[in-house]
Design an enzyme around this catalytic site. Structure first.
Site, PDB file in Angstrom:
ATOM      1  N   ASP A   4      -6.633   5.175   4.332  1.00  0.00           N
ATOM      2  CA  ASP A   4      -6.632   3.842   3.723  1.00  0.00           C
ATOM      3  C   ASP A   4      -7.437   3.857   2.426  1.00  0.00           C
ATOM      4  O   ASP A   4      -8.661   4.026   2.457  1.00  0.00           O
ATOM      5  CB  ASP A   4      -7.233   2.845   4.719  1.00  0.00           C
ATOM      6  CG  ASP A   4      -6.945   1.421   4.298  1.00  0.00           C
ATOM      7  OD1 ASP A   4      -6.712   1.181   3.088  1.00  0.00           O
ATOM      8  OD2 ASP A   4      -6.945   0.539   5.168  1.00  0.00           O
ATOM      9  N   SER A  22       1.048  -0.553   2.124  1.00  0.00           N
ATOM     10  CA  SER A  22       2.438  -0.981   2.365  1.00  0.00           C
ATOM     11  C   SER A  22       3.102  -1.635   1.147  1.00  0.00           C
ATOM     12  O   SER A  22       4.297  -1.415   0.938  1.00  0.00           O
ATOM     13  CB  SER A  22       2.560  -1.856   3.624  1.00  0.00           C
ATOM     14  OG  SER A  22       1.840  -3.047   3.516  1.00  0.00           O
ATOM     15  N   CYS A  59      -2.767  -2.668  -0.072  1.00  0.00           N
ATOM     16  CA  CYS A  59      -2.904  -1.319  -0.654  1.00  0.00           C
ATOM     17  C   CYS A  59      -1.694  -0.436  -0.357  1.00  0.00           C
ATOM     18  O   CYS A  59      -0.886  -0.164  -1.245  1.00  0.00           O
ATOM     19  CB  CYS A  59      -4.173  -0.635  -0.132  1.00  0.00           C
ATOM     20  SG  CYS A  59      -5.700  -1.467  -0.591  1.00  0.00           S
ATOM     21  N   ASN A  92      -1.877  -5.307   3.896  1.00  0.00           N
ATOM     22  CA  ASN A  92      -0.715  -5.556   3.026  1.00  0.00           C
ATOM     23  C   ASN A  92      -1.112  -5.760   1.563  1.00  0.00           C
ATOM     24  O   ASN A  92      -0.472  -6.505   0.827  1.00  0.00           O
ATOM     25  CB  ASN A  92       0.132  -6.736   3.528  1.00  0.00           C
ATOM     26  CG  ASN A  92       1.523  -6.829   2.905  1.00  0.00           C
ATOM     27  OD1 ASN A  92       2.069  -7.919   2.739  1.00  0.00           O
ATOM     28  ND2 ASN A  92       2.123  -5.723   2.537  1.00  0.00           N
TER      29      ASN A  92
END
Ligand code: 4NP
Length: 156
Positions: free
Chosen positions: A125, A15, A13, A11
């Site tokens: 990611d 979202s 990067c 929570n």
């Protein structure tokens, strides 16, 4: 109110970038009284932190309001409070499903499930790749299509 929750691992990067972008799109379309947006991580390492510098820089670059973004962990009540729980990759969805155990009627999806023309449905990611521009492009198309779907589903 239609409640949309974006979920990633930390929570910090992906979202929060999706939360800020989706809120911006909702605002541009004048739907801020109808659609509520939030984000959470399945992990707890960064609870209370502001987004990663890479995400903050992208949001500044594209003039998207990042006010008030602070990491939190997903909680059981989210499974009832949100109609759309939108993961960034397959592991996010697996972690959400572990938490749910059949107790939610939410749409539990990956953001790129709304992007038919892209085969790869996981958003890499950027915490590990460092490529926040790639994240931005994928989050942007995913959020654009998700909002169309929400509008269609709810006639708004
Ligand atoms: P995110 O990226 O899930 O997009 O916020 C990550 C942030 C932090 C970590 C992993 C992924 N971490 O291991 O701390």
């Amino acid at each position: 109110m239609i409640n949309v929750l974006f979920v990633c691992l930390g929570n910090i990067c992906r979202s929060p970038m999706a939360e800020a972008m989706f809120r911006e799109l909702v605002k541009r379309e004048g739907l801020e009284h109808e659609v509520h947006v939030d984000s959470a991580g399945t992990g707890d390492w960064h609870v209370g932190s502001q987004p990663h510098e890479g995400t903050r820089n992208i949001l500044i670059k594209y003039n998207i309001d990042a006010e008030g973004l602070r990491a939190r962990q997903i909680r059981e009540s989210d499974l009832h409070d949100f109609q759309y729980i939108v993961g960034m990759d397959a592991s996010n969805v697996q972690n959400i499903e572990k938490l749910i155990k059949g107790k939610s009627s939410a749409h539990i999806v990956r953001l790129l499930d709304y992007v038919d023309e892209r085969q790869e449905k996981n958003i890499p990611d950027p915490y590990f790749t460092g490529n926040f521009e790639e994240t931005y492009e994928l989050v942007k198309i995913g959020c654009t299509n998700l909002l169309k779907e929400v509008r269609r589903n709810h006639n708004i």
